[in-house]
Design a protein around this motif. Structure first.
Motif, mmCIF file in Angstrom:
data_model
loop_
_atom_site.group_PDB
_atom_site.id
_atom_site.type_symbol
_atom_site.label_atom_id
_atom_site.label_comp_id
_atom_site.label_asym_id
_atom_site.label_seq_id
_atom_site.Cartn_x
_atom_site.Cartn_y
_atom_site.Cartn_z
ATOM 1 N N ALA A 186 -2.324 16.607 -4.951
ATOM 2 C CA ALA A 186 -1.067 16.394 -5.669
ATOM 3 C C ALA A 186 -0.245 15.305 -4.991
ATOM 4 O O ALA A 186 0.338 14.428 -5.658
ATOM 5 C CB ALA A 186 -0.275 17.696 -5.744
ATOM 6 N N LEU A 187 -0.179 15.343 -3.668
ATOM 7 C CA LEU A 187 0.590 14.342 -2.935
ATOM 8 C C LEU A 187 -0.098 12.981 -2.970
ATOM 9 O O LEU A 187 0.569 11.941 -2.957
ATOM 10 C CB LEU A 187 0.805 14.798 -1.495
ATOM 11 C CG LEU A 187 1.626 16.088 -1.340
ATOM 12 C CD1 LEU A 187 1.761 16.473 0.126
ATOM 13 C CD2 LEU A 187 3.001 15.950 -1.982
ATOM 14 N N ALA A 188 -1.420 12.975 -3.049
ATOM 15 C CA ALA A 188 -2.145 11.704 -3.190
ATOM 16 C C ALA A 188 -1.795 11.037 -4.518
ATOM 17 O O ALA A 188 -1.660 9.808 -4.588
ATOM 18 C CB ALA A 188 -3.651 11.939 -3.080
ATOM 19 N N ASP A 189 -1.667 11.833 -5.568
ATOM 20 C CA ASP A 189 -1.234 11.289 -6.860
ATOM 21 C C ASP A 189 0.143 10.631 -6.731
ATOM 22 O O ASP A 189 0.382 9.533 -7.257
ATOM 23 C CB ASP A 189 -1.164 12.405 -7.902
ATOM 24 C CG ASP A 189 -2.492 12.670 -8.598
ATOM 25 O OD1 ASP A 189 -3.409 11.834 -8.462
ATOM 26 O OD2 ASP A 189 -2.601 13.705 -9.281
ATOM 27 N N LEU A 190 1.039 11.326 -6.046
ATOM 28 C CA LEU A 190 2.386 10.778 -5.864
ATOM 29 C C LEU A 190 2.346 9.457 -5.099
ATOM 30 O O LEU A 190 3.017 8.485 -5.466
ATOM 31 C CB LEU A 190 3.259 11.771 -5.091
ATOM 32 C CG LEU A 190 4.202 12.676 -5.880
ATOM 33 C CD1 LEU A 190 5.101 13.453 -4.925
ATOM 34 C CD2 LEU A 190 5.031 11.891 -6.873
ATOM 35 N N ARG A 191 1.572 9.427 -4.037
ATOM 36 C CA ARG A 191 1.522 8.209 -3.222
ATOM 37 C C ARG A 191 0.899 7.050 -4.005
ATOM 38 O O ARG A 191 1.303 5.899 -3.846
ATOM 39 C CB ARG A 191 0.758 8.485 -1.926
ATOM 40 C CG ARG A 191 1.494 9.458 -0.998
ATOM 41 C CD ARG A 191 0.848 9.549 0.374
ATOM 42 N NE ARG A 191 1.627 10.430 1.245
ATOM 43 C CZ ARG A 191 1.328 11.703 1.480
ATOM 44 N NH1 ARG A 191 0.260 12.257 0.893
ATOM 45 N NH2 ARG A 191 2.086 12.441 2.272
ATOM 46 N N GLN A 192 -0.079 7.354 -4.854
ATOM 47 C CA GLN A 192 -0.664 6.302 -5.683
ATOM 48 C C GLN A 192 0.361 5.780 -6.684
ATOM 49 O O GLN A 192 0.466 4.575 -6.916
ATOM 50 C CB GLN A 192 -1.893 6.820 -6.428
ATOM 51 C CG GLN A 192 -2.497 5.839 -7.420
ATOM 52 C CD GLN A 192 -2.973 4.557 -6.773
ATOM 53 O OE1 GLN A 192 -4.022 4.513 -6.150
ATOM 54 N NE2 GLN A 192 -2.190 3.484 -6.918
ATOM 55 N N ALA A 193 1.129 6.693 -7.249
ATOM 56 C CA ALA A 193 2.182 6.273 -8.178
ATOM 57 C C ALA A 193 3.198 5.377 -7.460
ATOM 58 O O ALA A 193 3.601 4.326 -7.986
ATOM 59 C CB ALA A 193 2.877 7.489 -8.771
ATOM 60 N N ILE A 194 3.602 5.777 -6.283
ATOM 61 C CA ILE A 194 4.588 5.001 -5.520
ATOM 62 C C ILE A 194 4.041 3.617 -5.185
ATOM 63 O O ILE A 194 4.775 2.619 -5.200
ATOM 64 C CB ILE A 194 4.990 5.780 -4.256
ATOM 65 C CG1 ILE A 194 5.821 7.017 -4.638
ATOM 66 C CG2 ILE A 194 5.762 4.893 -3.284
ATOM 67 C CD1 ILE A 194 6.000 8.023 -3.514
ATOM 68 N N ALA A 195 2.741 3.547 -4.904
ATOM 69 C CA ALA A 195 2.122 2.258 -4.581
ATOM 70 C C ALA A 195 2.214 1.271 -5.734
ATOM 71 O O ALA A 195 2.178 0.057 -5.526
ATOM 72 C CB ALA A 195 0.659 2.466 -4.182
ATOM 73 N N LEU A 196 2.354 1.778 -6.958
ATOM 74 C CA LEU A 196 2.488 0.917 -8.139
ATOM 75 C C LEU A 196 3.924 0.462 -8.348
ATOM 76 O O LEU A 196 4.197 -0.327 -9.258
ATOM 77 C CB LEU A 196 1.974 1.655 -9.377
ATOM 78 C CG LEU A 196 0.481 2.005 -9.345
ATOM 79 C CD1 LEU A 196 0.107 2.903 -10.529
ATOM 80 C CD2 LEU A 196 -0.370 0.738 -9.350
ATOM 81 N N ALA A 197 4.838 0.971 -7.531
ATOM 82 C CA ALA A 197 6.247 0.550 -7.513
ATOM 83 C C ALA A 197 6.957 0.667 -8.854
ATOM 84 O O ALA A 197 7.671 -0.257 -9.263
ATOM 85 C CB ALA A 197 6.357 -0.885 -6.985
#
Length: 389
Positions: A186-197
């Motif tokens: 779940a947190l990996a999904d969040l971090r991937q989303a954040i990486a897309l800015a």
């Protein structure tokens, strides 16, 4: 609470006005979805639906003559299934009938599996200036469990295509508590989303709603303690990345909160067009809620008004209705907004406010209606103070 007349009072000034347009078709009905969405059968009837929306608008105009529209939201279903040309024509016609605010926010919901670069280019050229991508997860296994038609790589590619099309206001929709999902995933999904800015992230727990495939055959989700721990860890990840939590499940960069949703949460008015759309409008005799004919075929075939279920909000229900929305906001709302948007005096909330403050659920600031951290954590209980008042 003192007795009130059955119909709602009239606010001294009209609240802001938004417009919601519902596009009811999708490629495949997701097993968790309880929205008014219908799997398409062949080509979409774009021309017929456009004509129906414009007729629908004509019937709504008497209630909103001269009022400026501050935000517009195309929801679904999957609005990105319809062509850019459809939106170009619709927006042109809407502008002819309704005064749009100079800085109006116009959002389109899009499925990463239904768009390519030229469609993003066309949506932006049509005048849409905010995009909400229904990503849900970047993990292909979890996307399959959710019945999504896209993969994680497609979601990443879609975000890049949207940027290249000129969108500078993008929301990514994500869920956690998915079948078989670990907290780390779940947190990996969040971090991937954040990486897309993106400018905005909606992050919320998968809930099982009635009248869905998941309700009939519930999947196995993480336990309650795991869900709570994941949520708190996710809040920290988002905050560290500069996304402020301003609503229960909404996080944004500075000044990038969704203005359309803020209007809902502050009890503004919203005009509704399209099959199954719901609206709220302040009329000379009170505050009304209504909905539109639900089935697309019926909506297209309707000769008379598509509005149904029009009913005044009873005065004794207004406190609960207002607070049900306002307390979703982390900072709450100015106390003066309650009388301004309901027509009721603030003392109608006095008993519930006293009880909530005594229990540490509500802020003691007399100038604001807001939850404490404890009240946010137990939001349903806090809201119950007003629903039972």
């Amino acid at each position: 609470m003192p007795a009130h007349p059955p119909h709602s009072p009239l606010p001294a000034t009209l609240p802001p006005l938004s417009l919601y347009v519902h596009l009811p078709w999708c490629v495949r009905k997701c097993p968790y979805c309880d929205f008014n969405s219908h799997e398409r059968d062949g080509d979409l009837p774009e021309a017929a639906y456009l004509a129906a929306l414009l007729t629908d608008l004509e019937q709504e105009l008497p209630d909103v003559q001269g009022r400026e529209v501050t935000s517009l939201f195309f929801g679904g279903g999957t609005p990105s299934l319809l062509s850019p040309g459809f939106y170009q024509t619709l927006l042109t016609r809407l502008r002819e009938q309704l005064p749009f605010a100079r800085d109006i926010e116009i959002t389109l919901e899009a499925n990463p599996g239904t768009v390519e670069q030229d469609r993003f280019d066309g949506f932006r050229a049509a005048g849409i200036n905010r995009l909400s991508l229904g990503v849900q997860s970047f993990n292909d296994q979890h996307l399959r469990a959710l019945g999504r038609i896209h993969g994680g790589a497609e979601a990443i590619r879609a975000a890049g295509q949207a940027r290249r099309a000129g969108f500078d206001n993008i929301n990514l929709d994500l869920m956690h508590g998915l079948p078989g999902q670990t907290p780390e995933q779940a947190l990996a999904d969040l971090r991937q989303a954040i990486a897309l800015a993106p400018e905005h992230i909606s992050w919320y727990e998968l809930t099982i709603e009635p009248n869905t495939a998941f309700y009939r055959a519930p999947p196995t989700q993480p336990d309650g303690d795991t869900l709570a721990d994941t949520e708190m860890a996710g809040f920290d990840v988002l905050a560290e990345a500069g996304y402020g939590r301003y609503e229960v499940s909404a996080f944004a960069r500075a000044d990038r909160q969704c203005r359309h949703n803020l209007n809902y949460w502050t009890f503004g008015d919203y005009l509704a067009l399209g099959a199954g759309a719901h609206g709220k409008i302040t009329r000379p005799d009170g505050i009304y809620r209504y909905r539109k004919t639900r089935l697309p075929g019926h909506y297209l075939a309707e000769d008379g008004t598509r509005r149904c279920g029009l009913a005044p909000v009873p005065a004794d229900e207004l406190p609960g209705e207002f607070m049900l929305n306002a307390l979703r906001l982390v900072a709450g709302v100015p106390a003066a907004m309650f009388p301004a948007h309901t027509g009721l005096p603030l003392d109608q909330l006095a008993d519930a406010l006293t009880r909530g403050r005594a229990r540490g659920l509500l802020s003691n600031d007399p100038q604001r209606l807001a939850c404490t951290t404890l009240g946010q954590r137990h939001l349903n209980h806090t809201l119950g103070l007003f629903l039972s008042a």
